[in-house]
Design an enzyme around this catalytic site. Sequence first.
Site, short mmCIF file in Angstrom:
data_model
loop_
_atom_site.label_atom_id
_atom_site.label_comp_id
_atom_site.label_asym_id
_atom_site.label_seq_id
_atom_site.Cartn_x
_atom_site.Cartn_y
_atom_site.Cartn_z
N HIS A 263 19.35 36.80 -6.73
CA HIS A 263 19.79 35.69 -7.58
C HIS A 263 20.74 36.20 -8.66
CE1 HIS A 263 19.83 31.49 -8.58
NE2 HIS A 263 19.73 31.78 -9.85
N HIS B 151 24.59 21.64 1.62
CA HIS B 151 25.47 22.60 2.31
C HIS B 151 24.94 22.90 3.71
CE1 HIS B 151 22.51 25.12 0.33
NE2 HIS B 151 23.15 25.16 -0.83
N GLU C 250 15.41 30.05 3.39
CA GLU C 250 14.88 29.67 2.09
C GLU C 250 14.66 28.16 2.09
OE1 GLU C 250 17.11 33.00 -0.72
OE2 GLU C 250 17.85 30.94 -0.69
N HIS D 275 19.68 28.59 2.78
CA HIS D 275 18.77 27.72 2.03
C HIS D 275 18.98 26.30 2.50
CE1 HIS D 275 17.11 26.48 -2.21
NE2 HIS D 275 16.56 25.79 -1.22
#
Length: 242
Positions: free
Chosen positions: A193, A51, A71, A44
Amino acid sequence: MTVKLGVNIDHVATLRSARGADFPDPLTAAKVCLGMGAEFIVVHLRGDRRHIKDKDIENLCKTYPGKIHLECAATKEMQDIALKYKPASVCLVPEFKGELTTRGGLNLNKKNFENISKITTNLQAKGIKVSLFINPAAEEVRLAKKTGAQIIELCTGPYSEAKTKKQQYKELEDLAMSSILGAELGLEVHSGHGLNYENVVPVANLEAMECLNIGFAIIAKSVFTGLAAAVMEMQEAVKERY
């Protein structure tokens, strides 16, 4: 149907960011995960680059073409990055400033629908498959289909966070119905998730489920067992049948 596993390695980069270091390298994590049979690597790229960084996307896409699932938010900036590095697929997700993690599916209201449809078309024109991260509800599945996306990723957050067995069962029913509808509409169905080693089996057993994207639980376990062992254990879990 054999359920595939996508491993999200964001939190390898989170550890790197904790000390402002240049290690651990997500590229090394990707090698381990793919070596243990992960179908693809999920990353992501957030607007704040907390990150995963742009250079990570470049390195991963060059080293593992066809194996990177990006993502990102439905913005022109992220669209252009995807078009530049060409991951195998892109999952458009909602993103809000200050959130610790994604909290739910995309809002497919009229304004967002038009933007998401446009980005979907632009990415697909360059051979990139498009997934939409949505809440498990029939109307959301139908709207996702209308955007032209090939994949839906059903948000398992409410299922994972359910406080009672009754609530968890209700959330699982929503996932089951949405996955069946998605398959009937010709969509590839993923979920993710909050899934972990304790709650993943019922979701993996859903009739129309094709892939589960899991990250935090695997990376957390890897602190104690090593990454290869953590991925292998999750692979076994997603293949477990009642």
